[in-house]
Design an enzyme around this catalytic site. Structure first.
Site, PDB file in Angstrom:
ATOM      1  N   CYS A  68       0.781  15.734  69.344  1.00 23.38           N
ATOM      2  CA  CYS A  68      -0.292  15.537  70.327  1.00 23.38           C
ATOM      3  C   CYS A  68      -0.472  14.086  70.740  1.00 23.38           C
ATOM      4  CB  CYS A  68      -1.601  16.107  69.789  1.00 23.38           C
ATOM      5  SG  CYS A  68      -2.209  15.295  68.290  1.00 23.38           S
ATOM      6  N   HIS A 104      -6.625  15.706  66.459  1.00 24.85           N
ATOM      7  CA  HIS A 104      -5.961  16.221  67.656  1.00 24.85           C
ATOM      8  C   HIS A 104      -6.524  15.528  68.897  1.00 24.85           C
ATOM      9  CE1 HIS A 104      -3.432  19.064  69.798  1.00 24.85           C
ATOM     10  NE2 HIS A 104      -4.439  19.316  70.630  1.00 24.85           N
ATOM     11  N   HIS A 124      -2.312  19.119  76.514  1.00 25.10           N
ATOM     12  CA  HIS A 124      -2.061  18.608  75.164  1.00 25.10           C
ATOM     13  C   HIS A 124      -0.845  19.296  74.573  1.00 25.10           C
ATOM     14  CE1 HIS A 124      -4.194  22.169  73.065  1.00 25.10           C
ATOM     15  NE2 HIS A 124      -4.127  22.451  74.343  1.00 25.10           N
TER      16      HIS A 124
END
Length: 244
Positions: free
Chosen positions: A142, A194, A206
């Site tokens: 990510c 994240h 993402h």
């Protein structure tokens, strides 16, 4: 005298019989005339100055080709492209196609998708699988993906991890989110584990562990409770091509 009266009576009877015969003949003649009249075709009127071609009706004296008629019947679909958007490839048709494609993905109108380089970057990486620590076309995580987006689209440098990106970004409220801002989540052990790039309409792009590079919604039942905040980074103008 009786013979004379009888003769006169016979003549009158013959005359009456002849009249009835003539009447029947006349009726037959009239019936035949009516039958003939029924069978005759109705008068057909044609409209002047009308030319019919396959797929179109043209009310003019001028000739119109079949090709022009089909073009008029089916006008081409046009998509407006923001002239201020920078087209990396210079391909207007590709830009329009990307706008249509991601308008569906983001549940937005085409007119709102004016950042063509952002759409091209998303499309380039779309579906790339996730792997921890990855930063290549084969697999990416990510924070590496947000690095790529911010570098290639906004010319901004980011640190490597999601926590570092959170620490160095300017914190903003959820209602102040703009395209290119970062959105942060807590999905595992660390406080910030994240990160994604906000697009519009509550959507963010993402690299997810489940489906790789994709677009998700902040209101999704999975992401909403894990949301921890948003941050804005300073976006620098592109100076890499200066002097070339």
């Amino acid at each position: 005298m009786k013979v004379r009266h009888l003769s006169i009576y016979c003549l009158i009877l013959i005359a009456l019989t002849s009249c009835k015969s003539l009447s029947k003949l006349g009726a037959r003649d009239n019936s035949a005339a009516k039958s003939t009249a029924r069978k005759s075709p109705e008068k057909v009127e044609f409209l002047d100055q009308i030319e019919v071609t396959p797929g179109a009706v043209v009310t003019t004296k001028h000739k119109t080709s079949t090709t022009n008629a089909r073009s008029a019947a089916q006008p081409p679909t046009t998509v407006s492209v923001n002239p201020n958007a920078i087209l990396v490839s210079g391909d207007i048709e590709r830009a329009s196609w990307l706008q249509l494609k991601y308008a569906v993905v983001m549940d937005a109108t085409v007119e709102k998708l004016t950042n063509i380089p952002l759409l091209e970057t998303i499309d380039k990486w779309w579906g790339t699988k996730y792997c921890m620590g990855g930063s290549t076309d084969n697999c990416i995580d990510c924070s590496a993906f947000t690095q790529v987006v911010m570098r290639d689209v906004y010319k901004a440098a980011l640190p490597r991890t999601a926590q570092e990106q959170y620490d160095q970004s300017e914190k903003i409220n959820l209602e102040d989110l703009q395209e290119g801002d970062l959105v942060f989540f807590h999905t595992s052990g660390r406080s910030i584990s994240h990160v994604g790039v906000y697009l519009l309409n509550n959507k963010f792009v993402h690299a997810a562990t489940s489906g790789g590079v994709m677009v998700s919604d902040l209101n999704d039942t999975y992401w909403q409770p894990k949301y921890r905040g948003a941050g804005r980074v300073i976006k620098q103008p592109d100076t890499t091509s200066a002097g070339k």
